[in-house]
Design an enzyme around this catalytic site. Structure first.
Site, PDB file in Angstrom:
ATOM      1  N   ASP A 178       8.796 -16.954  21.830  1.00  0.00           N
ATOM      2  CA  ASP A 178      10.236 -16.876  21.627  1.00  0.00           C
ATOM      3  C   ASP A 178      10.968 -18.149  22.051  1.00  0.00           C
ATOM      4  OD1 ASP A 178      12.774 -15.064  21.225  1.00  0.00           O
ATOM      5  OD2 ASP A 178      13.011 -16.060  23.155  1.00  0.00           O
TER       6      ASP A 178
ATOM      7  N   ALA B  50      14.712 -14.963  19.232  1.00  0.00           N
ATOM      8  CA  ALA B  50      13.880 -15.200  18.049  1.00  0.00           C
ATOM      9  C   ALA B  50      13.049 -13.968  17.717  1.00  0.00           C
ATOM     10  CB  ALA B  50      12.980 -16.405  18.264  1.00  0.00           C
ATOM     11  N   ASP B  51      12.493 -13.336  18.729  1.00  0.00           N
ATOM     12  CA  ASP B  51      11.727 -12.105  18.523  1.00  0.00           C
ATOM     13  C   ASP B  51      12.611 -11.012  17.939  1.00  0.00           C
ATOM     14  OD1 ASP B  51       9.089 -12.719  19.404  1.00  0.00           O
ATOM     15  OD2 ASP B  51       9.746 -12.620  21.477  1.00  0.00           O
ATOM     16  N   ILE B  52      13.802 -10.852  18.511  1.00  0.00           N
ATOM     17  CA  ILE B  52      14.701  -9.790  18.058  1.00  0.00           C
ATOM     18  C   ILE B  52      15.153 -10.050  16.622  1.00  0.00           C
ATOM     19  CG2 ILE B  52      16.934  -8.687  18.442  1.00  0.00           C
ATOM     20  CD1 ILE B  52      16.530  -9.291  21.456  1.00  0.00           C
TER      21      ILE B  52
ATOM     22  N   ALA C 241      12.355  -9.174  14.339  1.00  0.00           N
ATOM     23  CA  ALA C 241      12.162  -7.719  14.330  1.00  0.00           C
ATOM     24  C   ALA C 241      13.176  -7.025  13.436  1.00  0.00           C
ATOM     25  CB  ALA C 241      12.271  -7.170  15.752  1.00  0.00           C
TER      26      ALA C 241
END
Length: 398
Positions: free
Chosen positions: A142, A169-171, A174
């Site tokens: 991330d 970045a992950d969120i 997702a």
């Protein structure tokens, strides 16, 4: 009146997932009624299980991203473990994976391969930088992607760029994977065919960089880093109060400035003073503007300051820490908190932000222990007692 069912009731998802991006995407699907089968490593499972022990011994990331799932622990390097996943996929509607670049393809679990074999399947590949290009093989965590996408460059103070305090970045990846699955399900409903869905963390976060990115591309310069202040509006910042709190306020136009000057600062003449009467003037005199606001709020406690600002029609907020958010009166008043089961007992969790009035409430299932559903799922794909015993004996299933 009969409640509507959850929109993803009857949808089965198989996920070979780890960390945050894929697990957070599939948790959204589980909350909306999908059955999510989480395939984990036999040697410790999803490595996010080991990030910390903050949730009464469980990892906070894992608790957040994995409620409502069934956990099966398999060694996918063993052909027998891989065969179990392939059997699960036969009856699945959606497959999601976020393995390192190339790993899914080596296992035959990439979207292109699976969709060719199962035309109704929706198969999601989540990656750091996409499946092609010079960065395809680059490791992507991330914070690294936050740097590559420029988020760090616009976050922080003039002196110091900082990463976002959440895995942005992950969120982002997702939520695009989640919405991509929903879109693909709608398309399958009209065409009968599934298909691949590709999401990269870089491309997701670059989209979220829209304002500073367009500012830089078209104006020639990125917005300045200004901490809690706004780069082009003043006053728009957080100011200390007499009780040690901080209150953020935002003046959006010159009418609001005049009200602030009269009803909060106690100096109505500032409303028409050429040095402050327009936003351009206040930005040019930002230090003096902030000094005037800070002086007025410094003699009030936070509650008094907020009441005074609200009374003047000025947008404002209390600068809360994370523990204060957990006790936020608005979340409490709207009854947004629930408890979910876990291997260590009930844990508090927020209702998902998608509310469907008139329908069944979100399905906020338990956080699973590693391999909690292994035996039931092995039996579901037709394995005998002897076959299951052999997989456990050989370390292929746990």
């Amino acid at each position: 009146m009969e409640r509507l069912p959850l929109p993803l009731e009857g949808i089965t998802v198989v996920a070979v997932e780890q960390a945050v991006s894929a697990p957070f995407a599939t948790r959204q699907l589980a909350d909306l009624g999908a059955r999510v089968i989480k395939v984990e490593r036999v040697d410790g499972g999803d490595f996010a299980r080991g990030y910390d022990t903050a949730a009464r011994g469980l990892a906070s990331h894992f608790v957040w991203c994995n409620r409502g799932k069934e956990s099966i622990a398999l060694d996918l390097k063993d052909p027998r473990g891989l065969d179990v996943v392939r059997r699960l996929i036969v009856d699945a509607d959606v497959f999601v994976q976020n393995l390192a670049h190339g790993a899914a393809a080596r296992l035959g679990l990439d979207a292109a391969t699976l969709c060719a074999a199962h035309p109704r399947l929706i198969a999601v590949d989540i990656s750091g930088y996409g499946g092609s290009g010079p960065y395809a093989d680059k490791r992507a965590y991330d914070m690294l992607v936050q740097c590559e996408a420029g988020l760090v460059s616009v976050t922080g103070t003039p002196e110091q760029p900082v990463k976002a305090g959440i895995p942005a970045a992950d969120i982002a990846a997702a939520m695009y994977a989640f919405s991509g699955v929903l879109a693909a399900l709608v398309r399958r409903g009209t065409t009968g065919r599934g298909g691949p869905v590709e999401v990269s963390m870089l491309e997701a976060l670059a989209e979220w960089m829209g304002h500073p990115l367009h500012h830089a591309m078209h104006d020639g310069a990125p917005p300045a880093r200004t901490g809690l202040a706004h780069a082009v509006i003043a006053p728009y910042d957080a100011y200390p109060t007499a009780d040690g709190g901080r209150v953020l306020l935002s003046v959006q136009n010159d009418r609001e400035w005049r009200r602030l000057a009269e009803r909060v600062l106690g100096e109505p003449g500032l409303g028409t003073d050429p040095a402050f009467a327009t936003n351009a003037a206040r930005v040019a005199n930002r230090d003096r503007t902030d000094e005037l606001v800070a002086k007025a709020l410094s003699v009030l406690d936070a509650d008094e300051a907020l009441a005074r600002l609200e009374g003047a029609g000025i947008a404002c907020a209390r600068l809360r820490d994370v523990r204060e958010v957990a006790e936020h009166p608005q979340l409490a008043a709207r009854e947004r908190w629930r408890e979910v089961g876990s291997p260590v007992g009930p844990l508090r969790a927020l209702l998902p932000p998608i509310t469907l009035p008139g329908g069944e409430p979100a399905r906020m299932g338990d956080v699973p222990a590693l391999g909690r559903h292994t035996e039931a799922l092995l039996r579901a794909v037709g394995m005998t007692d002897d076959e299951i015993a052999a997989l456990r004996r050989d370390g292929v299933a746990a």
